[in-house]
Design an enzyme around this catalytic site. Sequence first.
Site, mmCIF file in Angstrom:
data_model
loop_
_atom_site.group_PDB
_atom_site.id
_atom_site.type_symbol
_atom_site.label_atom_id
_atom_site.label_comp_id
_atom_site.label_asym_id
_atom_site.label_seq_id
_atom_site.Cartn_x
_atom_site.Cartn_y
_atom_site.Cartn_z
ATOM 1 N N ASP A 3 51.090 43.020 24.818
ATOM 2 C CA ASP A 3 51.200 42.414 26.017
ATOM 3 C C ASP A 3 53.191 42.508 26.412
ATOM 4 O OD1 ASP A 3 51.808 40.311 28.290
ATOM 5 O OD2 ASP A 3 50.170 39.204 27.435
ATOM 6 N N ARG A 23 36.080 48.594 45.938
ATOM 7 C CA ARG A 23 35.820 47.630 44.364
ATOM 8 C C ARG A 23 36.143 48.901 43.689
ATOM 9 N NH1 ARG A 23 31.588 47.699 41.484
ATOM 10 N NH2 ARG A 23 29.619 47.677 43.793
ATOM 11 N N TYR A 42 50.349 33.800 24.948
ATOM 12 C CA TYR A 42 49.434 32.893 25.635
ATOM 13 C C TYR A 42 48.356 31.855 25.330
ATOM 14 C CZ TYR A 42 48.700 32.623 30.567
ATOM 15 O OH TYR A 42 48.030 31.856 31.791
ATOM 16 N N LYS A 68 54.289 38.055 36.483
ATOM 17 C CA LYS A 68 55.586 37.876 36.764
ATOM 18 C C LYS A 68 56.642 38.256 37.228
ATOM 19 C CE LYS A 68 52.904 34.167 34.245
ATOM 20 N NZ LYS A 68 51.979 34.831 32.999
HETATM 21 C C1 LIG Z 1 50.855 34.643 32.576
HETATM 22 C C2 LIG Z 1 50.897 35.082 31.396
HETATM 23 C C3 LIG Z 1 49.382 36.050 30.877
HETATM 24 C C4 LIG Z 1 48.072 35.882 32.692
HETATM 25 O O1 LIG Z 1 48.283 36.633 33.632
HETATM 26 P P1 LIG Z 1 47.839 35.448 34.916
HETATM 27 O O2 LIG Z 1 48.699 36.706 35.330
HETATM 28 O O3 LIG Z 1 48.137 34.303 34.687
HETATM 29 O O4 LIG Z 1 46.636 35.996 34.586
HETATM 30 C C5 LIG Z 1 48.550 36.685 30.444
HETATM 31 N N1 LIG Z 1 50.554 36.491 28.803
HETATM 32 C C6 LIG Z 1 51.070 36.766 28.881
HETATM 33 C C7 LIG Z 1 52.279 36.655 28.270
HETATM 34 C C8 LIG Z 1 51.651 35.561 30.052
HETATM 35 O O5 LIG Z 1 52.373 34.801 30.462
#
Ligand SMILES: *Cc1c(COP(=O)(O)O)cnc(C)c1O
Length: 376
Positions: A185, A61, A113, A210
Amino acid sequence: MVNDCYYDEYDRKENLHFDSKVVHGALGCDPITGSVSFPIFQTATFRHRGFGVSTGFDYSRLQNPTRQELERTMAILEEGLEAFAFTSGQAANMGVFGLLAPGDHVLLSDDIYGGTYRICSDIFSRLGCEFTYLDMADLEALEAAIRPNTKMLFVETPTNPMMKVADLPKLSEVAKRHGLLFVVDNTFLSPYFQKPMTMGADIVVHSGTKYLCGHNDVIAGIVVVSTKELADHFRLQMKSRGNGLGPFDSWLVLRGLKTLSLRMERHDQNGKKVAERLKTHPRISKLNYAGVGGMISFEVDSVETVHRVLSGVKMVLFAESLGGTESLITYPLTQTHESTPADVREKLGINERFLRLSVGIEDPEDIIADLEQALA
Ligand SMILES: *Cc1c(COP(=O)(O)O)cnc(C)c1O
């Protein structure tokens, strides 16, 4: 405490180019066995050879060698001090907003998002934090929105799903002048196209699900920080919430990262070709493309066309998510942006005729042909 950790020493590979860094990671090979593929340390805990003796790893953890290799690799690629790998992008963002105290105010991109919006509106608002959403291109409005209790500036660029591009160096200058934490982000471009730390970001956050992993086969989140103080915060968050990425999923992201440059290059080439061709399609209007990368969004002429496209695509898959090898088409209204309030969606143009496309790495002619037959 005697520390005999083989995993302590790693090389930030400053002399290598980015395309080599993605392949060779931090340690790259396992320092003990020489295993070229970094091992998956599928263990909950670590043996101590005696009292006061540790290998530097105690309990998964807190630290795990496979997760650590991914974290160090991400710190290298984003040019940050340290990185943390969480169980999802959402978990990473929970840690980011965990920096807030009751009464703190945050400025965010208006077109953000949906899940990030949900964290703010449904969780941190209840804890007494305040959030203002605005267009990051309007620096005057941004300055005017700053309050004495404003603590953080949270920016997505290009934005999801309208592909609005923000000027990170300028935003960083505003953040520095007002003493705000500047969070970016970087999910949509990845460090291949954009390194926010080099433009003044304090924290870079990713949905590792992603482009970083890139194969639509894992859920992961990454936070990269610029200071030791921030690193201590995220270490405490991970230790307390227990949301560090597991060894196998960490390995999958590491494996995906090796081809990040190749994939991003192809996503970008395909994105440009598909955007160029769809832009003039008679059923498509208002096509948004940032001019780089593989993300496109557009409006079609009717709701019927939306239904026909989503049921009619064959190779392109109707699914939520983005940034993977497979092209995906998404309906933001009911999928990614279902949590965004209706008036905000309306203002941004996320309506019932709006679609988002994550252009994969297939042959671009096949992607275009599939969309054209579904649109016909
Ligand atoms: C998908 C996404 C998230 C969230 O991520 P997860 O891995 O699905 O929890 C946050 N910010 C952006 C821009 C995203 O495309």
